[in-house]
Design an enzyme around this catalytic site. Structure first.
Site, PDB file in Angstrom:
ATOM      1  N   GLU A  22      -5.189   3.678   5.546  1.00 17.99           N
ATOM      2  CA  GLU A  22      -5.123   3.622   4.090  1.00 17.99           C
ATOM      3  C   GLU A  22      -5.748   4.869   3.480  1.00 17.99           C
ATOM      4  O   GLU A  22      -5.657   5.098   2.278  1.00 17.99           O
ATOM      5  CB  GLU A  22      -5.879   2.384   3.549  1.00 17.99           C
ATOM      6  N   ARG A  37       0.826  -1.208   0.000  1.00 21.62           N
ATOM      7  CA  ARG A  37       0.000   0.000   0.000  1.00 21.62           C
ATOM      8  C   ARG A  37       0.865   1.266   0.000  1.00 21.62           C
ATOM      9  O   ARG A  37       0.516   2.275   0.613  1.00 21.62           O
ATOM     10  CB  ARG A  37      -0.956   0.011   1.187  1.00 21.62           C
ATOM     11  N   SER A  49     -11.562  -0.269   2.782  1.00 15.14           N
ATOM     12  CA  SER A  49     -10.825  -0.530   4.021  1.00 15.14           C
ATOM     13  C   SER A  49     -10.191   0.754   4.541  1.00 15.14           C
ATOM     14  O   SER A  49      -9.583   1.508   3.781  1.00 15.14           O
ATOM     15  CB  SER A  49      -9.724  -1.575   3.781  1.00 15.14           C
TER      16      SER A  49
END
Length: 300
Positions: free
Chosen positions: A287, A168, A217
């Site tokens: 995130e 990520r 998420s």
């Protein structure tokens, strides 16, 4: 800036709540949706030096604060969404194409390995920027080349070796943004791939709050564990601040139950992070990209 030569759509004080998947966010000073990449290049080349810029695709994984965004927002949805089959099982995809559409396109053309894109709730540009992934695979495992554009509107082709890519995380872009990518897949059974996508989406519908405003998420999975497990173990499913609530279906989702403000969502994110740190000694990493300013009346 001269606007007479531009073909895109320019709005002043545009509410970002209209352009984020959480359906929250204050006004952007300027919001521009280019007609195409050539129009985008002209727009960028006409901006004043130092103009703050923010790029938005489908608005997932993005929290815009209630005070809005200073500067200019570039809206990529509806543009840069070309898809093309190339030789050697490669696919050229514009940064504005939705990840779900990319997954279906690959399957329809007997390219397999891209099914996971159906689980990413955003556009390819955002997936490239954060190395988004789902179901054990990630975006940059398939990238062979990208096309970027800089503040002056100049475009350049770049190789993955020019970036530092992790979980990520993508570094090395500087003041340049993704316009398109060439992705590598394998030749295979498209019908089987489509069935796989269907099964994955069915599982997603069973385990995630699809149809409710969320960003996907919220927190990255820590090494060897899952953020959702840690949050649920703190008893936080269903916990709410204002109109923001930890989903009762999936603890790593925060939903807007109606009338939530960005302030509610950010406060809930901080509460979840603090609870997991206190109960498990784990520091969750977001995130979500948080941008903009709080409303004047909310500032300390």
């Amino acid at each position: 800036m001269r606007v007479s030569h531009l073909r895109g759509e320019l709005r002043i004080n545009e509410l970002m709540a209209r352009h984020t998947s959480w359906r929250v966010g204050g006004p952007a000073d300027r919001w521009y949706r280019p007609a195409d990449t050539q129009d985008l290049s002209r727009f960028l080349s006409g901006l004043r030096a130092g103009e703050p810029l923010m790029w938005v695709g489908l608005g997932s994984n993005l929290l815009v604060r209630d005070g809005g965004v200073r500067g200019t927002v570039i809206a990529c949805s509806g543009i840069m969404d070309d898809l093309e089959i190339l030789e050697d099982q490669r696919v050229r995809a514009g940064a504005g194409v939705s990840c779900a559409k990319l997954a279906r396109f690959c399957a329809e053309h007997d390219r397999v390995g891209g099914e996971f894109f159906a689980g990413i709730p955003g556009a390819l540009g955002g997936a490239l920027a954060m190395n988004a992934g789902a179901w054990g695979d990630d975006t940059w495992s398939h990238v062979r080349e990208v096309l970027t554009i800089d503040r002056q509107g100049r475009m350049e082709r770049r190789h993955p070796s020019e970036y530092q890519v992790g979980y990520r995380s993508v570094r090395g872009r500087g003041e340049a943004w993704f316009v398109e990518a060439v992705l590598q897949f394998q030749a295979g059974d498209g019908a089987r791939s489509r069935q796989h996508i269907k099964a994955l989406l069915a599982r997603r519908g069973e385990t995630q709050p699809i149809g409710q405003p969320s960003c996907g998420s919220v927190f990255r999975n820590p090494p060897g564990d899952h953020a959702a497990r840690l949050i649920e173990a703190c008893g936080l499913k269903g916990f709410a601040i204002g109109g923001a609530q930890v989903s009762e279906k999936h603890a790593n989702f925060i939903i807007n139950t109606g009338g939530a403000r960005a302030q509610d969502i950010e406060a809930l994110m901080n509460h979840v992070r603090q609870a997991v740190q206190a109960h498990h000694g784990v520091a969750l990493e977001s995130e979500v990209r948080i941008v903009g300013e709080p409303r004047r009346e909310d500032r300390a």
